[in-house]
Design a protein around this motif. Structure first.
Motif, short mmCIF file in Angstrom:
data_model
loop_
_atom_site.label_atom_id
_atom_site.label_comp_id
_atom_site.label_asym_id
_atom_site.label_seq_id
_atom_site.Cartn_x
_atom_site.Cartn_y
_atom_site.Cartn_z
N ARG A 157 0.83 -1.20 0.00
CA ARG A 157 0.00 0.00 0.00
C ARG A 157 0.87 1.25 0.00
O ARG A 157 0.55 2.25 -0.65
CB ARG A 157 -0.93 -0.03 1.21
CG ARG A 157 -1.96 1.10 1.21
CD ARG A 157 -3.10 0.85 2.19
NE ARG A 157 -2.60 0.70 3.56
CZ ARG A 157 -2.61 -0.46 4.23
NH1 ARG A 157 -3.09 -1.56 3.65
NH2 ARG A 157 -2.17 -0.53 5.48
N ARG A 158 1.97 1.22 0.70
CA ARG A 158 2.92 2.34 0.71
C ARG A 158 3.54 2.53 -0.67
O ARG A 158 3.75 3.66 -1.11
CB ARG A 158 4.03 2.09 1.74
CG ARG A 158 3.64 2.32 3.16
CD ARG A 158 3.48 3.81 3.46
NE ARG A 158 4.77 4.48 3.25
CZ ARG A 158 4.89 5.70 2.74
NH1 ARG A 158 3.80 6.36 2.33
NH2 ARG A 158 6.09 6.25 2.61
N VAL A 159 3.83 1.42 -1.35
CA VAL A 159 4.34 1.52 -2.73
C VAL A 159 3.35 2.27 -3.60
O VAL A 159 3.73 3.15 -4.39
CB VAL A 159 4.62 0.11 -3.30
CG1 VAL A 159 4.91 0.19 -4.80
CG2 VAL A 159 5.79 -0.53 -2.57
N SER A 160 2.08 1.96 -3.47
CA SER A 160 1.05 2.64 -4.25
C SER A 160 1.00 4.12 -3.92
O SER A 160 0.85 4.97 -4.81
CB SER A 160 -0.30 1.99 -4.00
OG SER A 160 -1.33 2.66 -4.70
N GLU A 161 1.12 4.46 -2.64
CA GLU A 161 1.08 5.86 -2.24
C GLU A 161 2.29 6.62 -2.75
O GLU A 161 2.18 7.79 -3.16
CB GLU A 161 1.03 5.96 -0.70
CG GLU A 161 -0.27 5.42 -0.10
CD GLU A 161 -0.20 5.32 1.42
OE1 GLU A 161 0.91 5.56 1.96
OE2 GLU A 161 -1.21 4.99 2.04
N VAL A 162 3.45 5.99 -2.76
CA VAL A 162 4.69 6.66 -3.17
C VAL A 162 4.76 6.84 -4.68
O VAL A 162 5.19 7.89 -5.18
CB VAL A 162 5.92 5.86 -2.66
CG1 VAL A 162 7.21 6.39 -3.30
CG2 VAL A 162 6.01 5.93 -1.14
N THR A 163 4.31 5.85 -5.43
CA THR A 163 4.51 5.88 -6.89
C THR A 163 3.26 6.20 -7.69
O THR A 163 3.35 6.68 -8.83
CB THR A 163 5.03 4.51 -7.38
OG1 THR A 163 4.02 3.52 -7.18
CG2 THR A 163 6.30 4.11 -6.63
N GLY A 164 2.08 5.89 -7.13
CA GLY A 164 0.86 6.05 -7.91
C GLY A 164 0.45 4.79 -8.65
O GLY A 164 -0.61 4.76 -9.29
N TRP A 165 1.27 3.75 -8.58
CA TRP A 165 0.94 2.46 -9.20
C TRP A 165 0.74 1.43 -8.09
O TRP A 165 1.57 1.29 -7.19
CB TRP A 165 2.04 2.00 -10.15
CG TRP A 165 1.97 2.63 -11.51
CD1 TRP A 165 1.23 2.20 -12.57
CD2 TRP A 165 2.64 3.81 -11.95
NE1 TRP A 165 1.41 3.03 -13.65
CE2 TRP A 165 2.28 4.03 -13.30
CE3 TRP A 165 3.52 4.71 -11.35
CZ2 TRP A 165 2.74 5.10 -14.05
CZ3 TRP A 165 4.00 5.78 -12.07
CH2 TRP A 165 3.61 5.97 -13.42
N ASP A 166 -0.36 0.70 -8.19
CA ASP A 166 -0.76 -0.25 -7.15
C ASP A 166 -0.28 -1.66 -7.50
O ASP A 166 -0.73 -2.24 -8.50
CB ASP A 166 -2.29 -0.24 -7.01
CG ASP A 166 -2.78 -1.10 -5.87
OD1 ASP A 166 -1.96 -1.78 -5.23
OD2 ASP A 166 -4.01 -1.09 -5.62
N PRO A 167 0.61 -2.25 -6.69
CA PRO A 167 1.13 -3.59 -7.02
C PRO A 167 0.05 -4.66 -7.05
O PRO A 167 0.25 -5.72 -7.67
CB PRO A 167 2.13 -3.86 -5.88
CG PRO A 167 2.44 -2.52 -5.31
CD PRO A 167 1.22 -1.69 -5.49
N LEU A 168 -1.09 -4.43 -6.40
CA LEU A 168 -2.15 -5.43 -6.39
C LEU A 168 -2.93 -5.46 -7.70
O LEU A 168 -3.71 -6.39 -7.93
CB LEU A 168 -3.11 -5.15 -5.23
CG LEU A 168 -2.49 -5.20 -3.82
CD1 LEU A 168 -3.54 -4.89 -2.77
CD2 LEU A 168 -1.84 -6.55 -3.56
N VAL A 169 -2.73 -4.46 -8.56
CA VAL A 169 -3.34 -4.44 -9.89
C VAL A 169 -2.31 -5.00 -10.87
O VAL A 169 -1.19 -4.50 -10.95
CB VAL A 169 -3.74 -3.00 -10.29
CG1 VAL A 169 -4.30 -2.99 -11.72
CG2 VAL A 169 -4.75 -2.44 -9.31
#
Length: 394
Positions: free
Chosen positions: A362-374
């Motif tokens: 979730r932090r990765v998604s917040e930092v980059t704008g891309w969600d690893p779960l997608v």
């Protein structure tokens, strides 16, 4: 038309009636100007110079009528020269064809009204018939002049559009782009976006016309460029880029359609063009890409295709922020992608709880704008890690 010009009246007008017509030219001209001023509102709104020019045309029309009446075999070219002077196309810049015809009709009405008071009784019918034939010749001549003027303007506008589009795509000097935009009548204002897609295999003129109509209905200005197998559109007045792209996408041929980001003005639009064209070139690597697709959605494919701008985005917007956030985020997203997007497998590999994996992703998604779960976003992140490592190695 040829019969009316070559066939003389059934009998000649009397010399006395002809003399009277010539003597009353000034009266007819004054009456014509008065009629124009009293019956045509648009004429009263013209500048003094424009009214003077049209008055001169009306006067030439009266003089030309008498000359033609004496020599009905006069060619249409000569007729135009007598009525409009040396440059008839100047008329098309001042008034519309409808108004030009109203001008000629007013002259005819004045002559018909004044004929009973000027010519002898036996010549009145002859003069009226001649006026009708003459006015018909002038009407056909006007239509031809306006048609050729419209054709010339269309060719000139098309040339201006092509030159302006080329200047925008190449990112020429601001003054160059702005001057060409003024010449082309560009009204796009702020919010400029470039869309690129395949050229239709058939009905190209109809497709381009449809795109222009769709742009106008959506409130956009449009530049159209056909470059062999692709079409490039520069769209002005864009506030919702996805909506603008969806409006215009159906008018391209079969295949991917890609749009770049919105630029502030035409001067900056080359950046949008660069991304759109790079995305279109790389789009075959993602057959399931949406149509239309944003160029940013194709960052992995663009990077694989050698687009340095896409590599820079992946490095500076994905890899570097993750690296700055700490090794745990880089390690977690890398392990998660390598193990087939398994939360439990990632947790076992890193000796952490699955909830910790979820938190880090979730932090990765917040930092980059891309969600690893997608899945698609995970592919973007995985590509960013690869190009980031290569960048660091270099």
């Amino acid at each position: 038309m040829s019969d009316a010009r070559s066939t003389p009246p059934s009998r000649a007008i009397s010399a006395e009636s002809l003399r009277r017509l010539r003597a009353h030219l000034g009266v007819l001209n004054t009456a014509t100007l008065q009629r124009l001023d009293s019956t045509l509102p648009w004429y009263r709104r013209l500048t003094p110079d424009e009214r003077s020019s049209l008055g001169l045309i009306a006067q030439r029309g009266l003089t030309g009528f008498l000359s033609w009446f004496e020599r009905p075999s006069t060619s249409i070219t000569t007729l135009l020269g007598e009525v409009f002077g040396g440059a008839p196309t100047e008329l098309t810049r001042s008034i519309s064809l409808q108004r030009a015809l109203q001008l000629i009709r007013t002259v005819v009405d004045v002559v018909e009204t004044q004929v009973p008071e000027i010519v002898q009784d036996r010549d009145q019918t002859l003069v009226r018939e001649a006026v009708l034939r003459y006015s018909r010749e002038i009407a056909f001549a006007l239509a031809d002049v306006y048609a050729r003027a419209a054709e010339n303007r269309g060719a000139w506008d098309s040339r201006n559009e092509v030159v302006l589009l080329d200047a925008v795509l190449r990112g020429e000097a601001p003054d160059e782009i702005l001057s060409r935009a003024a010449a082309a009548g560009w009204n796009g204002g702020r919010g400029i976006m470039v869309i690129a897609g395949p050229t239709p295999t058939d009905e190209l003129p109809a497709r381009l016309a449809g795109a222009r109509r769709a742009a106008v209905r959506a409130g956009h200005d449009l530049l159209v460029g056909v470059q062999s197998e692709r079409i490039v559109l520069v769209v002005g007045g864009v506030t919702d880029p996805q909506r603008a792209a969806e409006v215009l996408a159906p008018w391209f041929g079969e295949g991917p359609v890609v749009h770049g980001p919105v630029s502030e003005s035409l001067v900056d639009a080359h950046r949008s063009a660069r991304e759109a064209l790079a995305g279109l070139a790389a789009a075959p690597a993602w057959p399931r890409a949406p149509r239309p697709a944003h160029a940013q959605d194709l960052l992995p494919e663009r990077a694989l295709h050698g687009d340095r701008a896409a590599v820079d985005v992946l490095v500076h917007r994905v890899y570097s922020p993750l690296q700055a956030a700490g090794n745990s985020l880089l390690e977690t997203v890398d392990t998660y992608c390598a193990l087939g997007h398994s939360l439990e497998g990632t947790a076992r590999e890193l000796f952490i709880h699955a909830n910790t994996v979820r938190y880090r992703l979730r932090r990765v998604s917040e930092v980059t704008g891309w969600d690893p779960l997608v899945p698609r976003d995970a592919y973007v992140l995985q590509t960013a890690l690869a190009v980031g490592r290569l960048h660091r190695a270099e």
